[in-house]
Enzyme design. Structure first.
Site, mmCIF file in Angstrom:
data_model
loop_
_atom_site.group_PDB
_atom_site.id
_atom_site.type_symbol
_atom_site.label_atom_id
_atom_site.label_comp_id
_atom_site.label_asym_id
_atom_site.label_seq_id
_atom_site.Cartn_x
_atom_site.Cartn_y
_atom_site.Cartn_z
ATOM 1 N N CYS A 2 0.842 -1.200 0.000
ATOM 2 C CA CYS A 2 0.000 0.000 0.000
ATOM 3 C C CYS A 2 0.878 1.251 0.000
ATOM 4 O O CYS A 2 1.977 1.257 0.537
ATOM 5 C CB CYS A 2 -0.856 0.043 1.254
ATOM 6 N N ARG A 27 4.989 0.600 -6.621
ATOM 7 C CA ARG A 27 4.937 -0.320 -5.488
ATOM 8 C C ARG A 27 3.921 -1.431 -5.710
ATOM 9 O O ARG A 27 3.908 -2.411 -4.967
ATOM 10 C CB ARG A 27 4.546 0.449 -4.213
ATOM 11 N N TRP A 72 -2.779 -2.445 -1.691
ATOM 12 C CA TRP A 72 -2.305 -3.784 -2.089
ATOM 13 C C TRP A 72 -2.970 -4.717 -1.087
ATOM 14 O O TRP A 72 -2.611 -4.751 0.093
ATOM 15 C CB TRP A 72 -0.780 -3.816 -1.993
ATOM 16 N N ASN A 96 -1.342 1.606 5.745
ATOM 17 C CA ASN A 96 -0.468 0.584 5.182
ATOM 18 C C ASN A 96 0.007 -0.263 6.352
ATOM 19 O O ASN A 96 0.608 0.259 7.279
ATOM 20 C CB ASN A 96 0.717 1.284 4.482
ATOM 21 N N GLY A 97 -0.288 -1.557 6.336
ATOM 22 C CA GLY A 97 0.149 -2.428 7.434
ATOM 23 C C GLY A 97 -0.881 -3.496 7.730
ATOM 24 O O GLY A 97 -1.811 -3.717 6.953
ATOM 25 N N GLU A 477 18.248 -23.237 -5.194
ATOM 26 C CA GLU A 477 17.820 -21.841 -5.314
ATOM 27 C C GLU A 477 19.011 -20.925 -5.589
ATOM 28 O O GLU A 477 18.915 -19.996 -6.398
ATOM 29 C CB GLU A 477 17.074 -21.427 -4.031
ATOM 30 N N LYS A 481 19.211 -18.600 -8.861
ATOM 31 C CA LYS A 481 19.383 -17.132 -8.785
ATOM 32 C C LYS A 481 20.572 -16.691 -9.614
ATOM 33 O O LYS A 481 20.517 -15.724 -10.356
ATOM 34 C CB LYS A 481 19.639 -16.691 -7.340
ATOM 35 N N GLU A 484 20.018 -17.091 -13.441
ATOM 36 C CA GLU A 484 18.954 -16.201 -13.901
ATOM 37 C C GLU A 484 19.441 -14.762 -14.126
ATOM 38 O O GLU A 484 19.101 -14.141 -15.124
ATOM 39 C CB GLU A 484 17.853 -16.233 -12.829
ATOM 40 N N HIS A 500 28.276 -39.245 -8.340
ATOM 41 C CA HIS A 500 27.589 -40.097 -9.315
ATOM 42 C C HIS A 500 27.577 -39.464 -10.708
ATOM 43 O O HIS A 500 26.750 -39.828 -11.540
ATOM 44 C CB HIS A 500 26.159 -40.391 -8.841
ATOM 45 N N LYS A 599 8.387 -11.541 -15.067
ATOM 46 C CA LYS A 599 8.064 -11.677 -13.642
ATOM 47 C C LYS A 599 6.955 -12.688 -13.430
ATOM 48 O O LYS A 599 6.965 -13.453 -12.491
ATOM 49 C CB LYS A 599 7.654 -10.301 -13.090
HETATM 50 O O1 M6R Z 1 4.911 -16.541 -9.468
HETATM 51 P P1 M6R Z 1 5.453 -17.903 -9.276
HETATM 52 O O2 M6R Z 1 6.017 -18.120 -7.909
HETATM 53 O O3 M6R Z 1 4.477 -18.979 -9.622
HETATM 54 O O4 M6R Z 1 6.653 -18.013 -10.307
HETATM 55 C C1 M6R Z 1 7.325 -19.199 -10.519
HETATM 56 C C2 M6R Z 1 8.605 -18.975 -11.281
HETATM 57 O O5 M6R Z 1 8.326 -18.458 -12.556
HETATM 58 C C3 M6R Z 1 9.535 -18.010 -10.549
HETATM 59 O O6 M6R Z 1 9.810 -18.454 -9.267
HETATM 60 C C4 M6R Z 1 10.866 -17.844 -11.303
HETATM 61 O O7 M6R Z 1 11.584 -19.035 -11.244
HETATM 62 C C5 M6R Z 1 11.646 -16.684 -10.681
HETATM 63 N N1 M6R Z 1 11.984 -15.731 -11.677
HETATM 64 C C6 M6R Z 1 12.889 -17.106 -9.988
HETATM 65 O O8 M6R Z 1 13.610 -16.045 -9.469
#
Ligand code: M6R
Length: 604
Positions: A2, A27, A72, A96-97, A477, A481, A484, A500, A599
């Protein structure tokens, strides 16, 4: 997240409030509204959708004092009724909160005869201010907010007074001091066009704005002196709170977002988790034979940790599937299976399709998501919101740690109901969970040492992340990251699996990040570290501050605060995020918008 704004001055408030709200659009929001002191009272206008939708419906309001809001949604659907401002009598509020003791206040105010029209927690703030208002808005707001547990940046406007009053606790609030006009907002971008002189407010502080003066008070009503800062940033930098990228800003928000995920959901008194959103009865939770987690990307990695938690804590057999695979896998499901769909956006096509598929088998459904009112939330019976606030960088960071926290909470909730965890153990775990925000802050304070290691290995073409047990999902992860946002090829591996096959790739040119926090598998992890060291790989370990041994075997150690074994993955996540960020930064990559990625992946 928010956004709130407030204006008092000599100009018409409405266009300034609309402009300020537009500055906060980045935001993220789902509805907008404003209240202006006009025609001897307050005029309130609000709508779901965009600020431009609000603007299109507004009459010509003449008034010099006003407050505005972009919402939001966190409690209650994103619609016009739930949009702010909320009103009680002649007092309007934007907020907001999250109000943690909403139910208790709601019951009391209902008993007092107040009518509630929305589903939001904010409405109690309007009624509290009205209840305590006796001609002095500052006193009424203080008295009302003293009753509130939770987080807030809130601004109040009263039909009787040429004044805006605002206060904060754990949500950002900044006051802007202009020439014959004053402002408040969630961040400086809202009013940077009008003034660069600002006061960053602290928790339990209140500001009273009129066109002639701006005064600050503590919650006992005592005046306080604030220091005025001059903002040098341009608007773009200000949107990122001065950080060069949204990703870095969002990494830094994790001490707060993790706290918000837990807010009001932990009862230290009883050792229970309070998840009113989970509609499954105790009997239904006891009868669950299986959990199936479906998700993609980072959310899938969170799901892998969920498997350890649901099996280890709650004794429920758990499988984790990639959404796009699950759909075509002829799954064996029934009414004693709970399918948990994890998606920060709630709009990932693969996860939505997999959830729909799961429903055809008659299983129970639950979503863990960050966005209210999305397609996914309409498909499931139970929704637990992660409350991380909007995430703008394509790389998921704060939404990931909030997903992890949500999974801990769900696992403890199920474990308590299924009598797999006694009250002492759950109290210990919940106390440790509550310490995580402070520990995350310690890691963030140590970011420079992480940056140095990232730069040191930034020329590598291949990277390995190794972990065992609970650390394995974080190895995946970390690798995700890094590839990506830095475009460096990275593999996340279960450390025991290395021999293996992939051990053949290990050489002096493949840096290895070893997730080596204290765990039952720690000794085995040390052996895996020795294996890769013997092949010449530089090893960067992530280990606890109490580990005096690890330094002997590796090239560098990044330390995290000491916590219980179960919770290290949250702390290690922040380290791998910073490593990826600083590597990509050293390489000059477009961090917030990596090539080929979006995104929200709304296509299958
Ligand atoms: O919105 P979601 O959590 O469903 O998205 C899933 C993936 O597309 C998302 O986590 C993607 O792997 C990210 N860009 C990773 O940083």
């Amino acid at each position: 997240m928010c956004g709130i704004v407030g204006y008092v001055g000599k100009k018409q408030a409405t266009p300034i409030i609309l402009d300020a709200l537009k500055r906060l659009e980045y935001r993220g929001y789902d509805s907008a509204g404003l209240a202006v002191l006009a025609n001897g009272g307050i005029e309130v206008h609000k709508t779901e959708g965009k600020i431009s939708d609000l603007e299109a419906t507004l009459p010509d309001i003449k008034g010099l004092y006003g407050i505005g809001h972009t919402r939001w949604a966190t409690q209650g659907a994103p619609n016009t009724i739930n949009a702010h401002p909320h009103v009680s009598g002649n007092i309007a509020v934007v907020h907001n909160g999250i109000i943690e003791n909403y139910q208790e206040l709601y019951d009391e105010l209902k008993g007092d005869g107040y009518e509630f029209v929305s589903e939001t927690d904010t409405e109690v703030l309007a009624h509290l201010a009205h209840k305590y208002y006796k001609g002095n808005l500052v006193a009424a707001v203080i008295e009302g907010l003293k009753r509130v547990k939770g987080t807030y940046a809130a601004a109040f406007l009263c039909g009787d007074l040429n004044q805006v009053v605002a206060a904060r606790k754990d949500s950002p609030l900044v006051a802007g001091i202009g020439n014959g006009e004053n402002f408040i907002a969630s961040d400086v971008t809202a009013f940077l066009k009008y003034t660069r002189n600002v006061v960053y407010m602290h928790d339990f502080e209140l500001v009273s704005l009129s066109s002639k003066k701006i005064e600050f008070f503590d919650f006992d009503g005592n005046p306080i002196e604030e220091s005025i800062e001059s903002i040098e940033w341009n608007i773009e930098a200000a949107e990122k709170s001065g950080y060069p990228h949204f990703m870095l800003k969002e990494i830094h928000e994790q001490a707060t977002s993790v706290h918000d995920t837990m807010l009001g959901r932990i009862s230290e008194l009883t050792g229970d988790v309070v998840l009113g959103e989970v509609k499954l009865s105790k009997e239904e939770i006891r009868k669950l034979e299986r959990v199936v987690i479906i998700a993609c990307g980072t959310s899938y990695n969170a799901g892998l940790l969920g498997k350890y938690l649901f099996e280890g804590l709650a004794g429920i057999h758990t499988d984790v599937d990639i959404s796009s695979e699950f759909r075509y896998s002829n799954p064996v499901l029934g009414d004693s299976t709970l399918v948990i769909s994890i998606s920060q956006s709630g709009e990932t096509a693969d996860t939505i399709a997999a959830t729909k598929e799961a429903k055809t088998y008659g299983c129970r459904t639950l979503a863990v998501t960050n966005v209210v009112g999305t397609t996914l939330s309409r498909e499931v019976e139970n929704i637990v919101y992660t409350r991380a606030g909007p995430e703008i960088g394509v790389a998921a960071t704060k939404t990931f740690t909030s997903q992890l926290i949500t999974l801990y909470l769900l696992a403890v909730h199920f474990a308590r109901i299924r009598k797999k965890m006694d009250v002492d153990m759950s109290k210990r775990l919940l106390v440790s969970l509550k310490q995580l925000p402070g520990m995350i802050q310690q890691i963030l304070n140590n970011r420079e040492s992480i940056r140095k290691q990232a730069v040191r290995f930034s020329t590598a073409r291949d990277y390995f992340f190794l972990g065992r047990s609970l650390n394995y999902p974080i190895a995946l992860e970390g690798a995700l990251k890094l590839k990506e946002i830095s475009y460096i090829h990275a593999e996340g591996y279960a450390a025991g699996e290395l021999k293996h096959g992939p051990l053949a790739l290990i050489s002096k040119d493949t840096p290895v990040v070893a997730l080596a926090t204290r765990a039952s598998t720690y000794d085995k992890m040390l052996n895996n570290i020795k294996e890769v060291k013997a092949r010449g790989a530089p090893v960067l370990a992530i280990a606890g501050m109490d580990d005096t041994e690890i330094g002997k075997y590796v090239d560098a150690v990044i330390r995290v605060p000491v916590t219980v074994e179960l919770l290290y993955p949250v702390l290690s996540s922040v380290v791998v995020q910073l490593l990826a960020y600083y590597t990509a930064d050293a390489l000059g990559c477009p961090i917030d918008k990596p090539r080929n990625l979006a995104k929200s992946v709304t296509v299958e």
